[in-house]
Design a protein around this motif. Structure first.
Motif: not given
Lengths: 148, 148, 148, 148
Positions: A91, C11, C22, C24-26, C136
């Motif tokens: 990320n 997904e 950490k 939210d990978q989506s 994000h």
């Protein structure tokens, strides 16, 4: 169904957009990825970012990461060109190369990456490369690296 | 004398600037270059962009251009870092790599360059690399390439 | 169904990625958009790019386009920040602002845009803004403009 | 004299560079600034970055910083264009806008800046804007701001 409904909504949105150049709008609605690496379409061959890096690297030691758009390097010219290649460590943004439509540089570059233990809490990180083509949208390629 | 007067004026301007971090302002007043390649100062060794490319290239054929900041690669961290490496073909921008202060990528990159006959009207072009260090300003390295 | 299957495949891919932080990978698997402008979620309020521009503009005359991430401007700091705002005229890149994690600049900027008749063959163009947040993912906002 | 000798050395270097396009190489040898703001040359009028911002700002409160290249906004086209506007808070990079030679965006932009007490240890900071023109080199404009 959520995903299905979202898919329909996206197509509708796409249909409503106005582009200066005739292009497949659905390619601009999402991040495109090669669907089956063993059977790439011609579009995937020329647009999917290909990452070349060692499978295992040592924390703190620099290694080379080559990113090519695509497995046949995309041509460059004012009417059809690759704007950038972006390299992320999962990320987190690492580096980005911006290109010029005139095409003195081709969309293939090698970065020098250094990963720490902290950047790979699970022992692995995913190198994620993005590129943007003015006619064919956003594309992603990724590659996992083990950090020891 | 023009050059001398301009030198004095520049120093005066520099003295009047306000920086968040204590830094040698004169390094931000001009484009810095290695003065004597055979006797680099420590600052020049870590900040002067070093370009590696073939002496002679064929028009239309891609070749690799590595740019390193500097001959000892500059370290990267939030307090002291290299913001970008810019590669120009003489006066024309070709590509630029942007780095992040967090330092996942080190300031060394390889570009894929293609020169045409038109880009080298005299038979030669000068590859010009710039970088910017948040504490030590703008630096330039250059290298001539013959295009056949 | 195609869209549903693709949703499931995405997904799965997401689950297999390794991120240093950490997140939210989506949110990194697609280009995120505000779903219902009348009922934005808190995430959409702080991440959806908001474009402000005239509804109708004259060809050849410059006008201001403000892009804000989001309707409440996103905060900036080394642990959570907006990397860039990208402004496209439909499929064609127009300009991009890159920000620094240190946060001297907030993710709100105003561009000066000039559209020609040729850039709006249908009489309309869609201004498309993208931004990337390190926690994000990618977000898009868009706005149609009539060119007379 | 050091400054004089450096002046001569720079001109020699400039003479030896090879550019694809006929351009005044001396403009690429240094960072150009408007010499006398009360009597700008035509080149300075179209290339010197003009910064507009409040004279005094409050720490922690966002304010607008407009940067225009130059007091008459520079035209944009594939043969002669402005590659970027870079905004620095003294020695620290804050944001940069990249433009496209096609010219959908003109080289004038407004940033949203937030300064802390720490970013102005002396109570003042210098906003420094750079731009690069493919034919007329690097230019700088600056403006002091008091932070209360």
């Amino acid at each position: 169904m959520g995903a299905l409904a979202a898919g329909i909504a996206r197509e509708t949105l796409a249909a409503e957009k106005y582009f200066p150049v005739k292009a497949d709008q659905s390619l601009f609605e999402t991040i495109n990825r090669v669907k089956d690496p063993a059977n790439k379409t011609p579009l995937e061959k020329s647009h999917g970012p290909v990452i070349t890096a060692p499978k295992t690297v040592k924390a703190g030691e620099p290694f080379a990461v080559e990113v090519s758009v695509g497995e046949v390097v995309h041509s460059m010219g004012p009417a059809h060109w690759i704007e950038f290649i972006e390299l992320n460590i999962g990320n987190e943004p690492a580096a980005r190369v911006d290109f010029q439509p005139r095409g003195y540089a081709s969309p293939k570059a090698t970065f020098t990456v250094v990963l720490t233990k902290e950047s790979a809490p699970s022992g692995k990180v995913t190198l994620i490369a993005h590129q943007r083509c003015n006619l064919h949208g956003y594309w992603e390629g990724s590659l996992d690296v083990t950090v020891t």
